[in-house]
Design a protein around this motif. Structure first.
Motif, PDB file in Angstrom:
ATOM      1  N   LEU A 175       9.671 -39.877  29.127  1.00  0.00           N
ATOM      2  CA  LEU A 175      10.783 -40.768  29.444  1.00  0.00           C
ATOM      3  C   LEU A 175      10.822 -41.079  30.932  1.00  0.00           C
ATOM      4  O   LEU A 175      11.038 -42.230  31.333  1.00  0.00           O
ATOM      5  N   ALA A 176      10.620 -40.065  31.739  1.00  0.00           N
ATOM      6  CA  ALA A 176      10.652 -40.264  33.188  1.00  0.00           C
ATOM      7  C   ALA A 176       9.554 -41.208  33.650  1.00  0.00           C
ATOM      8  O   ALA A 176       9.701 -41.905  34.659  1.00  0.00           O
ATOM      9  N   ALA A 177       8.440 -41.231  32.908  1.00  0.00           N
ATOM     10  CA  ALA A 177       7.289 -42.065  33.286  1.00  0.00           C
ATOM     11  C   ALA A 177       7.310 -43.433  32.605  1.00  0.00           C
ATOM     12  O   ALA A 177       6.346 -44.193  32.724  1.00  0.00           O
ATOM     13  N   LEU A 196      20.444 -31.938  24.171  1.00  0.00           N
ATOM     14  CA  LEU A 196      19.333 -32.891  24.103  1.00  0.00           C
ATOM     15  C   LEU A 196      19.766 -34.249  24.631  1.00  0.00           C
ATOM     16  O   LEU A 196      19.051 -34.878  25.429  1.00  0.00           O
ATOM     17  N   VAL A 197      20.928 -34.711  24.191  1.00  0.00           N
ATOM     18  CA  VAL A 197      21.435 -36.015  24.626  1.00  0.00           C
ATOM     19  C   VAL A 197      21.619 -36.032  26.140  1.00  0.00           C
ATOM     20  O   VAL A 197      21.260 -37.006  26.820  1.00  0.00           O
ATOM     21  N   ALA A 198      22.161 -34.941  26.696  1.00  0.00           N
ATOM     22  CA  ALA A 198      22.354 -34.869  28.142  1.00  0.00           C
ATOM     23  C   ALA A 198      21.021 -34.829  28.887  1.00  0.00           C
ATOM     24  O   ALA A 198      20.864 -35.467  29.939  1.00  0.00           O
ATOM     25  N   GLN A 199      20.056 -34.100  28.352  1.00  0.00           N
ATOM     26  CA  GLN A 199      18.746 -33.998  28.996  1.00  0.00           C
ATOM     27  C   GLN A 199      18.069 -35.358  29.092  1.00  0.00           C
ATOM     28  O   GLN A 199      17.519 -35.731  30.139  1.00  0.00           O
ATOM     29  N   PHE A 200      18.103 -36.134  28.028  1.00  0.00           N
ATOM     30  CA  PHE A 200      17.441 -37.431  28.032  1.00  0.00           C
ATOM     31  C   PHE A 200      18.267 -38.481  28.776  1.00  0.00           C
ATOM     32  O   PHE A 200      17.710 -39.434  29.337  1.00  0.00           O
ATOM     33  N   ALA A 201      19.586 -38.302  28.804  1.00  0.00           N
ATOM     34  CA  ALA A 201      20.423 -39.205  29.593  1.00  0.00           C
ATOM     35  C   ALA A 201      20.078 -39.098  31.074  1.00  0.00           C
ATOM     36  O   ALA A 201      20.160 -40.095  31.813  1.00  0.00           O
ATOM     37  N   ALA A 202      19.677 -37.919  31.517  1.00  0.00           N
ATOM     38  CA  ALA A 202      19.285 -37.734  32.911  1.00  0.00           C
ATOM     39  C   ALA A 202      18.041 -38.541  33.258  1.00  0.00           C
ATOM     40  O   ALA A 202      17.769 -38.793  34.443  1.00  0.00           O
ATOM     41  N   PHE A 205      18.085 -42.535  29.364  1.00  0.00           N
ATOM     42  CA  PHE A 205      18.023 -42.897  27.949  1.00  0.00           C
ATOM     43  C   PHE A 205      19.281 -42.442  27.225  1.00  0.00           C
ATOM     44  O   PHE A 205      19.747 -41.319  27.397  1.00  0.00           O
ATOM     45  N   ARG A 206      19.823 -43.331  26.399  1.00  0.00           N
ATOM     46  CA  ARG A 206      20.994 -43.048  25.574  1.00  0.00           C
ATOM     47  C   ARG A 206      20.592 -43.006  24.103  1.00  0.00           C
ATOM     48  O   ARG A 206      19.660 -43.699  23.682  1.00  0.00           O
ATOM     49  N   THR A 207      21.303 -42.210  23.323  1.00  0.00           N
ATOM     50  CA  THR A 207      21.111 -42.223  21.879  1.00  0.00           C
ATOM     51  C   THR A 207      22.057 -43.236  21.251  1.00  0.00           C
ATOM     52  O   THR A 207      23.160 -43.465  21.768  1.00  0.00           O
ATOM     53  N   VAL A 208      21.646 -43.834  20.141  1.00  0.00           N
ATOM     54  CA  VAL A 208      22.504 -44.843  19.519  1.00  0.00           C
ATOM     55  C   VAL A 208      23.729 -44.220  18.873  1.00  0.00           C
ATOM     56  O   VAL A 208      24.760 -44.884  18.714  1.00  0.00           O
ATOM     57  N   GLN A 209      23.636 -42.926  18.481  1.00  0.00           N
ATOM     58  CA  GLN A 209      24.807 -42.273  17.895  1.00  0.00           C
ATOM     59  C   GLN A 209      24.586 -40.764  17.893  1.00  0.00           C
ATOM     60  O   GLN A 209      23.464 -40.287  17.740  1.00  0.00           O
ATOM     61  N   ASP A 210      25.668 -40.011  18.046  1.00  0.00           N
ATOM     62  CA  ASP A 210      25.581 -38.551  18.019  1.00  0.00           C
ATOM     63  C   ASP A 210      26.782 -37.923  17.314  1.00  0.00           C
ATOM     64  O   ASP A 210      27.130 -36.766  17.580  1.00  0.00           O
ATOM     65  N   GLN A 211      27.403 -38.683  16.399  1.00  0.00           N
ATOM     66  CA  GLN A 211      28.585 -38.195  15.700  1.00  0.00           C
ATOM     67  C   GLN A 211      28.343 -37.940  14.213  1.00  0.00           C
ATOM     68  O   GLN A 211      28.851 -36.956  13.663  1.00  0.00           O
ATOM     69  N   GLU A 212      27.598 -38.783  13.552  1.00  0.00           N
ATOM     70  CA  GLU A 212      27.383 -38.634  12.115  1.00  0.00           C
ATOM     71  C   GLU A 212      26.160 -37.772  11.843  1.00  0.00           C
ATOM     72  O   GLU A 212      25.101 -37.951  12.462  1.00  0.00           O
ATOM     73  N   ILE A 213      26.300 -36.842  10.898  1.00  0.00           N
ATOM     74  CA  ILE A 213      25.181 -35.976  10.559  1.00  0.00           C
ATOM     75  C   ILE A 213      24.056 -36.800   9.932  1.00  0.00           C
ATOM     76  O   ILE A 213      24.295 -37.837   9.313  1.00  0.00           O
ATOM     77  N   THR A 214      22.825 -36.307  10.111  1.00  0.00           N
ATOM     78  CA  THR A 214      21.664 -37.038   9.596  1.00  0.00           C
ATOM     79  C   THR A 214      20.803 -36.191   8.666  1.00  0.00           C
ATOM     80  O   THR A 214      19.731 -36.642   8.244  1.00  0.00           O
ATOM     81  N   TRP A 215      21.270 -34.965   8.356  1.00  0.00           N
ATOM     82  CA  TRP A 215      20.468 -34.050   7.528  1.00  0.00           C
ATOM     83  C   TRP A 215      21.345 -33.496   6.422  1.00  0.00           C
ATOM     84  O   TRP A 215      22.495 -33.115   6.660  1.00  0.00           O
ATOM     85  N   ARG A 216      20.826 -33.440   5.214  1.00  0.00           N
ATOM     86  CA  ARG A 216      21.613 -32.988   4.077  1.00  0.00           C
ATOM     87  C   ARG A 216      21.747 -31.464   4.002  1.00  0.00           C
ATOM     88  O   ARG A 216      22.731 -30.951   3.453  1.00  0.00           O
ATOM     89  N   ARG A 217      20.781 -30.739   4.533  1.00  0.00           N
ATOM     90  CA  ARG A 217      20.758 -29.294   4.312  1.00  0.00           C
ATOM     91  C   ARG A 217      21.777 -28.545   5.175  1.00  0.00           C
ATOM     92  O   ARG A 217      22.271 -27.484   4.778  1.00  0.00           O
ATOM     93  N   ARG A 218      22.050 -29.077   6.358  1.00  0.00           N
ATOM     94  CA  ARG A 218      23.050 -28.493   7.245  1.00  0.00           C
ATOM     95  C   ARG A 218      23.724 -29.650   7.994  1.00  0.00           C
ATOM     96  O   ARG A 218      23.120 -30.701   8.177  1.00  0.00           O
ATOM     97  N   PRO A 219      24.944 -29.448   8.468  1.00  0.00           N
ATOM     98  CA  PRO A 219      25.676 -30.559   9.108  1.00  0.00           C
ATOM     99  C   PRO A 219      25.248 -30.789  10.552  1.00  0.00           C
ATOM    100  O   PRO A 219      26.032 -30.626  11.490  1.00  0.00           O
ATOM    101  N   TYR A 220      23.986 -31.203  10.734  1.00  0.00           N
ATOM    102  CA  TYR A 220      23.420 -31.390  12.059  1.00  0.00           C
ATOM    103  C   TYR A 220      23.052 -32.860  12.287  1.00  0.00           C
ATOM    104  O   TYR A 220      22.689 -33.581  11.351  1.00  0.00           O
ATOM    105  N   VAL A 221      23.114 -33.262  13.547  1.00  0.00           N
ATOM    106  CA  VAL A 221      22.608 -34.573  13.967  1.00  0.00           C
ATOM    107  C   VAL A 221      21.210 -34.337  14.534  1.00  0.00           C
ATOM    108  O   VAL A 221      21.042 -34.031  15.715  1.00  0.00           O
TER     109      VAL A 221
END
Length: 257
Positions: A175-177, A196-202, A205-221
């Motif tokens: 990302l830096a390059a 992760l979002v903070a690391q890449f924001a530095a 880069f921004r993520t399009v969303q970080d509120q809705e879960i994206t995995w069925r097995r556990r409530p993780y984004v």
């Protein structure tokens, strides 16, 4: 110019979701193809394209990727397996990028995994390496770099990427390059995604969303599409689908300058 439409999807090699018995759900690649067709994206990022074989054998040409390209007309594509390794477990492997415009400068970068010991059905083992897939394209006269990755799920091993930051750091270096506009998408397997979002924001880069879960097995984004200027997000949607244990993530972008 119409918005640039992007699909991020960990397709779990075509294995669908069954609430009663998810690990033995049927493999139906036609359902994966339907998901991709329905979203009609200009750019598609896919993870877990192929089903890992015993002993780390990698089938060439990759059968799922080959069928995707054959049935999804109008797309150019590139694919990579991770480095072959006899320790590979019987899950999904392989990254693909599909675009409506030709790809060039395809590059693969290895992401070494640390020797974290874990138990797999009574057998002690260590994780295999991961990989990044990079390519460039031109859309509407604009140069755009594309980066796809699937990081190690440290939380499944009783560990954390905060304690083993090597893979994330290598992505951050890309990302830096960045020479200009770039999209980074993938399954980042970070349970506490805020870091992760903070690391890449530095790195701009921004993520399009970080509120809705994206995995069925556990409530993780776990799944993200990151972008930098001059791209601007104008819409996004997390789309639950029975075609995988991951939801599809779709975003639309405009150029702001």
């Amino acid at each position: 110019m119409k918005p640039l439409r992007v699909l991020q999807f960990n397709m779990q090699f075509g294995q669908g979701w069954d609430d009663a018995d998810p690990d033995h759900a049927p493999i139906r690649l036609e359902d994966t193809i339907t998901v991709i067709r329905e979203q009609d994206a200009d750019i598609v990022f896919l993870q877990e394209v192929e089903h890992a074989q015993n002993g780390g054998v990698q089938i060439t040409p990759p059968p799922n990727y080959t069928r995707l390209l054959a049935e999804l007309s109008g797309y150019h594509g590139c694919f990579t397996y991770p480095r072959a390794d006899p320790r590979e477990l019987p899950f999904g492997i392989g990254l693909a990028i599909l675009t409506r415009t030709p790809l060039r400068g395809v590059t693969v970068r290895d992401l070494p995994s640390p020797p974290v010991t874990f138990d797999f059905y009574g057998r002690k083992t260590t994780p295999t390496d991961r990989v990044m897939l990079r390519a460039d394209t031109t859309i509407g006269g604009r140069e755009l770099r594309l980066l796809n990755t699937h990081l190690l799920a440290f939380f499944m091993l009783g560990a954390s990427s905060a304690d083993h930051p090597g893979q994330r750091q290598r992505v951050a270096e890309e990302l830096a390059a960045a020479p200009g506009p770039m999209l980074l998408a993938g399954d980042f397997n970070v349970s506490h995604h805020e870091s992760l979002v903070a690391q890449f924001a530095a790195q701009g880069f921004r993520t399009v969303q970080d509120q809705e879960i994206t995995w069925r097995r556990r409530p993780y984004v776990l799944d993200h599409i990151f972008f930098n200027a001059p791209l601007a997000r104008v819409a996004h949607r997390v789309i639950p689908t029975p075609a995988s244990d991951h939801h599809a993530l779709v975003a639309e972008f405009e150029w702001v300058k």
